[in-house]
Motif scaffolding. Structure first.
Motif, PDB file in Angstrom:
ATOM      1  N   VAL A 166       0.858  -1.187   0.000  1.00  0.00           N
ATOM      2  CA  VAL A 166       0.000   0.000   0.000  1.00  0.00           C
ATOM      3  C   VAL A 166       0.894   1.237   0.000  1.00  0.00           C
ATOM      4  N   PRO A 167       0.672   2.200  -0.903  1.00  0.00           N
ATOM      5  CA  PRO A 167       1.512   3.400  -0.930  1.00  0.00           C
ATOM      6  C   PRO A 167       1.519   4.104   0.425  1.00  0.00           C
ATOM      7  N   ARG A 168       2.661   4.663   0.779  1.00  0.00           N
ATOM      8  CA  ARG A 168       2.796   5.326   2.074  1.00  0.00           C
ATOM      9  C   ARG A 168       1.724   6.390   2.279  1.00  0.00           C
ATOM     10  N   ALA A 169       1.417   7.133   1.211  1.00  0.00           N
ATOM     11  CA  ALA A 169       0.433   8.213   1.333  1.00  0.00           C
ATOM     12  C   ALA A 169      -0.970   7.682   1.624  1.00  0.00           C
ATOM     13  N   ALA A 170      -1.222   6.417   1.286  1.00  0.00           N
ATOM     14  CA  ALA A 170      -2.550   5.840   1.494  1.00  0.00           C
ATOM     15  C   ALA A 170      -2.639   5.025   2.785  1.00  0.00           C
ATOM     16  N   THR A 171      -1.558   4.973   3.546  1.00  0.00           N
ATOM     17  CA  THR A 171      -1.545   4.177   4.779  1.00  0.00           C
ATOM     18  C   THR A 171      -2.348   4.879   5.870  1.00  0.00           C
ATOM     19  N   THR A 172      -3.277   4.170   6.459  1.00  0.00           N
ATOM     20  CA  THR A 172      -4.138   4.703   7.511  1.00  0.00           C
ATOM     21  C   THR A 172      -3.664   4.207   8.874  1.00  0.00           C
ATOM     22  N   PRO A 173      -4.130   4.838   9.960  1.00  0.00           N
ATOM     23  CA  PRO A 173      -3.796   4.329  11.297  1.00  0.00           C
ATOM     24  C   PRO A 173      -4.212   2.872  11.484  1.00  0.00           C
TER      25      PRO A 173
END
Length: 470
Positions: free
Chosen positions: A164-171
């Motif tokens: 998963v792209p870093r920018a799309a990583t959620t808590p």
């Protein structure tokens, strides 16, 4: 250290099979589940997986967390993975992004357990508090591990998460990753792993994987592989998990030599001269490859090196030197930032000096030598280069820096051909680790220290003349 991509057994998920697209395969897996005895049992407790997107995966995860009896756990976990692996990457990652948030910690149960502990402070209340605070995601991970090849399939699941792209990583994704990493850290404890020598007589499946996983110095087919694992002065060792018998977690290639080499062609060249192991004085670790992307962050390498050193000392007690011939993968990128990107590549002498400065002086926070500040909670910044960080963090000493040591396209691209030796002096390992972690001091040999000293002006002028075009 290098990491090679692997997906097994789910590596073909999402690709066409027997004329079926991913949607058809996904529905086929789900229909087979619901028409089975397990499907009847699920309907009996009110679980009917839905058809849209990853909702059916969420329903099966709910069922795994809801089942009280353990008898159905392995079958349901297997059915979950069949459906998961038949889904496309987008659907799998959509599921991973939702599952943790849909099953948060039970705040009420934790509050009650805290109150009981505050009141009683006995073993029973401590156990109750531990059970109440256990993440539902961790319980789901444990349930999924009951499936056939469950451990290996969970590694594939985490590989999807890490993609998963870093920018799309959620808590929620980050929390699920922590639970997976914590589970793998326990399951892949070095004490549970088997150290095996990999030779030309190993299974064809294992040897094929060694070719595929090797990313430090690419193996050019079967003949090249044979030259690395069959001769008496060559060794290859790997760590294996009991559930992954022919799929290594990490492996190291070792050359037995009469001295510390300064270039990789001295080790892997087809024309090299062999050495009788009885005449060898050095064991050179020239390639260490992590094999499972989904096990990123799980520390194997330091244990592997120590175990292999022990094996070699038992087999060949006359060996005196244990060292590496290692790449410097971040050097060219660092140098481009330090200098004008269009500037010519320095000559060999200046390259060695710059590489020494990069390895000893640069840190993860970009600080120069002598300025390694404590970051975060008082931690000393670590070397910027990932391979240096690994070996120096394991207690090795930066022994030598070599120019024109890796003439391959990849070697020129990542380090302008520079390679280095890290020396494992067993008596100094603990002191070197302490100096690095507590003082920010990199252990170096006298020859490396000389490279770090200011250069006389006359020699600088000669180095400039030796510069070559990038």
């Amino acid at each position: 250290m290098n990491t090679s991509r692997t997906r097994a057994p789910s590596e073909s998920a999402g690709a066409g099979t027997s004329g079926q697209g991913p949607v058809a395969r996904r529905r086929g897996a789900l229909d087979m589940l619901m028409n089975s005895g397990l499907g009847k049992m699920l309907r009996g407790i009110g679980v009917a997986p839905r058809q849209d997107r990853g909702e059916s995966l969420l329903d099966l995860a709910d069922a795994l967390l809801s089942l009280r009896g353990r008898a159905s756990g392995p079958a349901l976990a297997s059915a979950f993975f069949d459906l998961y692996e038949a889904s496309d990457l987008e659907t799998r990652q959509d599921f991973l992004g939702k599952i943790h948030d849909l099953h948060p910690a039970d705040a009420e149960a934790i509050d009650k357990a805290i109150a009981a502990w505050t009141k009683k402070r006995d073993e029973a209340s401590a156990l109750a508090l531990n059970a109440a605070s256990k993440s539902p995601s961790r319980r789901l991970i444990n349930q999924l591990n009951l499936a056939p090849q469950g451990t290996q399939r969970l590694i594939g699941l985490r590989e999807d998460l890490l993609a998963v792209p870093r920018a799309a990583t959620t808590p929620g994704l980050a929390a699920l990753d922590r639970d997976l990493e914590n589970a793998f850290t326990a399951w892949f404890n070095a004490g549970f792993l088997e150290l095996r020598r990999i030779g030309w007589d190993s299974s064809a499946q294992l040897l094929e994987r060694i070719i595929r996983y090797e990313a430090v110095h690419q193996i050019q087919g079967w003949d090249d592989l044979r030259r690395r694992v069959e001769p008496a002065d060559r060794r290859c060792y790997g760590f294996f998990h009991p559930q992954m018998r022919d799929d290594p977690l990490i492996f190291v290639e070792v050359a037995l030599t009469a001295g510390i080499p300064g270039a990789i062609h001295e080790i892997i060249s087809e024309e090299r001269e062999g050495v009788d192991p009885r005449d060898a004085t050095c064991a050179i670790f020239y390639s260490i490859s992590n094999c499972q992307v989904g096990l990123k962050g799980i520390p194997f390498g330091n244990h592997l090196i120590k175990r292999v050193v022990g094996l070699l000392k038992d087999e060949l007690p006359h060996l005196k030197t244990f060292a590496t011939l290692s790449p410097v993968p971040g050097f060219a990128r660092w140098l481009a930032k330090e200098r004008d990107g269009a500037a010519p590549v320095p000559g060999a002498s200046e390259l060695r000096q710059l590489a020494a400065r990069y390895l000893v002086g640069s840190s993860g926070n970009g600080e120069a030598s002598g300025e390694r500040a404590r970051s975060g909670a008082g931690k000393v910044s670590q070397p910027l280069d990932p391979v240096a960080r690994f070996h120096l963090g394991n207690g090795a000493r930066l022994e030598a820096v070599h120019a024109n040591a890796d003439l391959s396209a990849n070697g020129q691209k990542q380090s302008h051909g520079v390679m280095v030796n890290y020396l494992y002096e067993l008596a100094d390992i603990e002191a070197n680790v302490f100096a690095l972690n507590e003082l920010g001091t990199v252990a170096t040999s006298k020859s490396v220290q000389a490279l770090l000293e200011p250069e006389p002006a006359a020699r600088k002028g000669k180095a400039a003349k030796d510069a070559v075009a990038a």
